[in-house]
Write a protein that holds these residues in place. Sequence first.
Motif, PDB file in Angstrom:
ATOM      1  N   LEU A 331       0.832  -1.205   0.000  1.00  0.00           N
ATOM      2  CA  LEU A 331       0.000   0.000   0.000  1.00  0.00           C
ATOM      3  C   LEU A 331       0.868   1.257   0.000  1.00  0.00           C
ATOM      4  O   LEU A 331       0.604   2.210  -0.751  1.00  0.00           O
ATOM      5  N   ILE A 332       1.910   1.274   0.836  1.00  0.00           N
ATOM      6  CA  ILE A 332       2.788   2.448   0.926  1.00  0.00           C
ATOM      7  C   ILE A 332       3.437   2.744  -0.419  1.00  0.00           C
ATOM      8  O   ILE A 332       3.493   3.902  -0.862  1.00  0.00           O
ATOM      9  N   LEU A 333       3.931   1.715  -1.089  1.00  0.00           N
ATOM     10  CA  LEU A 333       4.581   1.914  -2.388  1.00  0.00           C
ATOM     11  C   LEU A 333       3.591   2.415  -3.435  1.00  0.00           C
ATOM     12  O   LEU A 333       3.924   3.277  -4.256  1.00  0.00           O
ATOM     13  N   ASP A 334       2.369   1.893  -3.415  1.00  0.00           N
ATOM     14  CA  ASP A 334       1.354   2.338  -4.373  1.00  0.00           C
ATOM     15  C   ASP A 334       0.972   3.803  -4.145  1.00  0.00           C
ATOM     16  O   ASP A 334       0.742   4.555  -5.106  1.00  0.00           O
ATOM     17  N   LEU A 335       0.908   4.212  -2.881  1.00  0.00           N
ATOM     18  CA  LEU A 335       0.570   5.598  -2.571  1.00  0.00           C
ATOM     19  C   LEU A 335       1.728   6.548  -2.882  1.00  0.00           C
ATOM     20  O   LEU A 335       1.507   7.696  -3.285  1.00  0.00           O
ATOM     21  N   TRP A 336       2.944   6.050  -2.718  1.00  0.00           N
ATOM     22  CA  TRP A 336       4.132   6.891  -2.842  1.00  0.00           C
ATOM     23  C   TRP A 336       4.579   7.063  -4.291  1.00  0.00           C
ATOM     24  O   TRP A 336       4.873   8.168  -4.744  1.00  0.00           O
ATOM     25  N   LEU A 337       4.616   5.962  -5.060  1.00  0.00           N
ATOM     26  CA  LEU A 337       5.218   5.966  -6.391  1.00  0.00           C
ATOM     27  C   LEU A 337       4.173   5.824  -7.487  1.00  0.00           C
ATOM     28  O   LEU A 337       3.165   5.134  -7.315  1.00  0.00           O
ATOM     29  N   ASP A 338       4.435   6.481  -8.597  1.00  0.00           N
ATOM     30  CA  ASP A 338       3.562   6.322  -9.762  1.00  0.00           C
ATOM     31  C   ASP A 338       3.736   4.944 -10.385  1.00  0.00           C
ATOM     32  O   ASP A 338       2.783   4.334 -10.873  1.00  0.00           O
ATOM     33  N   GLU A 339       4.977   4.447 -10.376  1.00  0.00           N
ATOM     34  CA  GLU A 339       5.300   3.142 -10.960  1.00  0.00           C
ATOM     35  C   GLU A 339       6.170   2.371  -9.983  1.00  0.00           C
ATOM     36  O   GLU A 339       7.244   2.838  -9.583  1.00  0.00           O
ATOM     37  N   VAL A 340       5.723   1.191  -9.569  1.00  0.00           N
ATOM     38  CA  VAL A 340       6.465   0.368  -8.605  1.00  0.00           C
ATOM     39  C   VAL A 340       7.197  -0.740  -9.364  1.00  0.00           C
ATOM     40  O   VAL A 340       6.553  -1.626  -9.928  1.00  0.00           O
ATOM     41  N   PRO A 341       8.543  -0.706  -9.396  1.00  0.00           N
ATOM     42  CA  PRO A 341       9.284  -1.750 -10.113  1.00  0.00           C
ATOM     43  C   PRO A 341       9.059  -3.131  -9.487  1.00  0.00           C
ATOM     44  O   PRO A 341       8.739  -3.254  -8.303  1.00  0.00           O
ATOM     45  N   ASP A 342       9.230  -4.162 -10.304  1.00  0.00           N
ATOM     46  CA  ASP A 342       9.070  -5.534  -9.823  1.00  0.00           C
ATOM     47  C   ASP A 342      10.010  -5.822  -8.656  1.00  0.00           C
ATOM     48  O   ASP A 342      11.141  -5.326  -8.615  1.00  0.00           O
ATOM     49  N   TYR A 343       9.542  -6.637  -7.713  1.00  0.00           N
ATOM     50  CA  TYR A 343      10.295  -7.103  -6.549  1.00  0.00           C
ATOM     51  C   TYR A 343      10.590  -6.005  -5.512  1.00  0.00           C
ATOM     52  O   TYR A 343      11.335  -6.246  -4.558  1.00  0.00           O
ATOM     53  N   THR A 344      10.015  -4.822  -5.666  1.00  0.00           N
ATOM     54  CA  THR A 344      10.297  -3.752  -4.706  1.00  0.00           C
ATOM     55  C   THR A 344       9.809  -4.110  -3.305  1.00  0.00           C
ATOM     56  O   THR A 344      10.496  -3.856  -2.309  1.00  0.00           O
ATOM     57  N   VAL A 345       8.612  -4.690  -3.208  1.00  0.00           N
ATOM     58  CA  VAL A 345       8.066  -5.076  -1.900  1.00  0.00           C
ATOM     59  C   VAL A 345       8.988  -6.071  -1.212  1.00  0.00           C
ATOM     60  O   VAL A 345       9.319  -5.935  -0.021  1.00  0.00           O
ATOM     61  N   GLU A 346       9.431  -7.082  -1.955  1.00  0.00           N
ATOM     62  CA  GLU A 346      10.287  -8.112  -1.368  1.00  0.00           C
ATOM     63  C   GLU A 346      11.634  -7.531  -0.927  1.00  0.00           C
ATOM     64  O   GLU A 346      12.152  -7.895   0.136  1.00  0.00           O
ATOM     65  N   PHE A 347      12.203  -6.652  -1.742  1.00  0.00           N
ATOM     66  CA  PHE A 347      13.463  -6.008  -1.363  1.00  0.00           C
ATOM     67  C   PHE A 347      13.296  -5.176  -0.099  1.00  0.00           C
ATOM     68  O   PHE A 347      14.133  -5.219   0.812  1.00  0.00           O
ATOM     69  N   CYS A 348      12.223  -4.401  -0.035  1.00  0.00           N
ATOM     70  CA  CYS A 348      11.991  -3.539   1.131  1.00  0.00           C
ATOM     71  C   CYS A 348      11.870  -4.361   2.408  1.00  0.00           C
ATOM     72  O   CYS A 348      12.492  -4.045   3.432  1.00  0.00           O
ATOM     73  N   ARG A 349      11.092  -5.410   2.367  1.00  0.00           N
ATOM     74  CA  ARG A 349      10.890  -6.231   3.561  1.00  0.00           C
ATOM     75  C   ARG A 349      12.178  -6.965   3.965  1.00  0.00           C
ATOM     76  O   ARG A 349      12.483  -7.078   5.155  1.00  0.00           O
ATOM     77  N   SER A 350      12.923  -7.454   2.990  1.00  0.00           N
ATOM     78  CA  SER A 350      14.164  -8.174   3.297  1.00  0.00           C
ATOM     79  C   SER A 350      15.191  -7.241   3.946  1.00  0.00           C
ATOM     80  O   SER A 350      15.874  -7.615   4.911  1.00  0.00           O
ATOM     81  N   ILE A 351      15.309  -6.029   3.430  1.00  0.00           N
ATOM     82  CA  ILE A 351      16.279  -5.081   3.979  1.00  0.00           C
ATOM     83  C   ILE A 351      15.875  -4.626   5.379  1.00  0.00           C
ATOM     84  O   ILE A 351      16.726  -4.388   6.242  1.00  0.00           O
ATOM     85  N   ILE A 352      14.588  -4.522   5.649  1.00  0.00           N
ATOM     86  CA  ILE A 352      14.128  -4.181   7.003  1.00  0.00           C
ATOM     87  C   ILE A 352      14.554  -5.266   7.994  1.00  0.00           C
ATOM     88  O   ILE A 352      15.036  -4.977   9.097  1.00  0.00           O
ATOM     89  N   LEU A 353      14.403  -6.542   7.619  1.00  0.00           N
ATOM     90  CA  LEU A 353      14.839  -7.632   8.491  1.00  0.00           C
ATOM     91  C   LEU A 353      16.344  -7.570   8.746  1.00  0.00           C
ATOM     92  O   LEU A 353      16.816  -7.754   9.880  1.00  0.00           O
ATOM     93  N   LEU A 354      17.108  -7.294   7.691  1.00  0.00           N
ATOM     94  CA  LEU A 354      18.559  -7.180   7.822  1.00  0.00           C
ATOM     95  C   LEU A 354      18.933  -6.063   8.792  1.00  0.00           C
ATOM     96  O   LEU A 354      19.799  -6.231   9.661  1.00  0.00           O
ATOM     97  N   THR A 355      18.273  -4.920   8.672  1.00  0.00           N
ATOM     98  CA  THR A 355      18.592  -3.774   9.516  1.00  0.00           C
ATOM     99  C   THR A 355      18.192  -4.012  10.964  1.00  0.00           C
ATOM    100  O   THR A 355      18.881  -3.569  11.888  1.00  0.00           O
ATOM    101  N   MET A 356      17.093  -4.715  11.190  1.00  0.00           N
ATOM    102  CA  MET A 356      16.688  -5.053  12.554  1.00  0.00           C
ATOM    103  C   MET A 356      17.793  -5.818  13.265  1.00  0.00           C
ATOM    104  O   MET A 356      18.101  -5.539  14.436  1.00  0.00           O
ATOM    105  N   MET A 357      18.401  -6.770  12.588  1.00  0.00           N
ATOM    106  CA  MET A 357      19.479  -7.539  13.199  1.00  0.00           C
ATOM    107  C   MET A 357      20.692  -6.654  13.460  1.00  0.00           C
ATOM    108  O   MET A 357      21.368  -6.789  14.494  1.00  0.00           O
ATOM    109  N   ASN A 358      20.963  -5.738  12.563  1.00  0.00           N
ATOM    110  CA  ASN A 358      22.108  -4.847  12.724  1.00  0.00           C
ATOM    111  C   ASN A 358      21.922  -3.880  13.892  1.00  0.00           C
ATOM    112  O   ASN A 358      22.878  -3.558  14.608  1.00  0.00           O
TER     113      ASN A 358
END
Length: 511
Positions: A331-358
């Motif tokens: 939802l956030i990406l759809d509201l924010w961007l006119d065009e959402v590139p493929d795999y953006t949701v998966e990248f965003c969620r994966s990087i959040i998990l990585l940063t939580m551990m850091n």
Amino acid sequence: MKAANRVLFNTGITYARAIVTSLIALYSTRLILSALGAEDYGLYNVIGGMIAMLAFLNAAMTTSTQRFLSFNMGRENIEKIRKVFANSLLVHFFLGILIVAFIELVGFYLIRNELQISQDKISIAIYILHFVVASTFVTIISVPYDAVIIANENMGFLALVNIIDSLFKVAIALSLSLISDDRLFYFGLLTMVSAIIIRIIKGVYTKRKYDEANVNLFNYYDLNQIKDLTSFAGWSLFGAMCSVARNQGVAVLLNLFYSTIINAAYGIANQINSQLMFFSQTLMSAMRPQIIKSEGANNREKMIRLAITANQFSFFLFTLFALPVFSEMPLILDLWLDEVPDYTVEFCRSIILLTMMNQINMGLMTAVQAIGKIKVYQLVAGGIQLFTLPIGFIFLKEGFPPYSVILISFVLESVSTVFRIFYFQHLTSYPVIKYFKEVILSSFISMIPPVALVYFLSKHLNNDFLGFIIIGLVSSITYCLSIYYFSLSVGDKNMLKQLSVNVKNKISSRF
């Protein structure tokens, strides 16, 4: 001003700055993506992504100089402070030359021979590389001035400069709509110019504000001091470069196996992650000088207490905002961007998990820097990070999805966390079992109630803006209560109670 009050004041200032700059950055990214298009934006993240690298490089080098400045401020040794600053200018000048030469050579080779860039974009990509190199050199030679500002805990000035920098980015984004051709070229050029202007502002202010920044290099030249600074900066730089190599190496890996559209998705994910990290990073920028000064004053007990507190609250502040964003990412990406590139949701969620551990390690990193024994720490932690690239290459070659590289990095970051905890025990005799119980376990237990509620609400509420607001509010309130009851020590609770009483008394006294 007392140390605790100074930390609270500086944290409040930097939070206000974080909110303003985060909103501005999100808006400017939307404008830039719209003006450049996904392909050019992805290209910029491959080549011009080195500008993002500078944030890691600059932070690591600033921390190195700041460590020696803050350490000697804790000992109240004015002459030593001036000697550190003067010799750090020399160190960073020569380091700047070496790093610039490295980026030019490697970057030019990759553009010409390895990266998947169309022929009509090659010349622009090389120009972008040169712009980044110029920004790099100015950034590196200005590091000692940044370190003086941070060591003196002048977060108000830093907040003002960061807001000005964000406004420059908006102005650049808006100006792109006035340019019909070569938008990527002008975007890189103007970004470089804005970086140079910001660095000039910081340098002029520091020289006028702080006496230790006005030194005669010949009077304070000290070969032993240069060796100390070079050794510490070198190992800090090694750690930073490992982090950069992992992050930028992932971008290169993705470009080798996929198009620049995937690089755009990776760039957007990093942009969101950087905004979420602002809140925890601002806390660390306020606490870091106090941790190092405590060690300089030979108060090891206070240093450990502050480092442990920094670990927990860095994690809490990141996850407080990350939980609802993670849940409602589409939802956030759809509201924010006119065009959402493929795999953006998966990248965003994966990087959040990585940063939580850091984030659970942030205080440990600063404690090791305060003690000064960073060689083994940087070698092992940095080396573990670099394994992301060969393992990621194998996974991508075997046909795994592009975001699998980030999940690999998450696993390796978990391994690195275990090493950091044991190394912290080696340096301070702080028990590993106690750390796992009072930091790791208590921090993750507090996440269970809000995660369960967010999952339940996301299944039963409409996928719209109102649903996101409800989830965000419920998640934040539940998480804060969960932290208070499950994660905070008695001392932390008493401190919060005293702080609330002080705030209440100050408000009452004004009416």
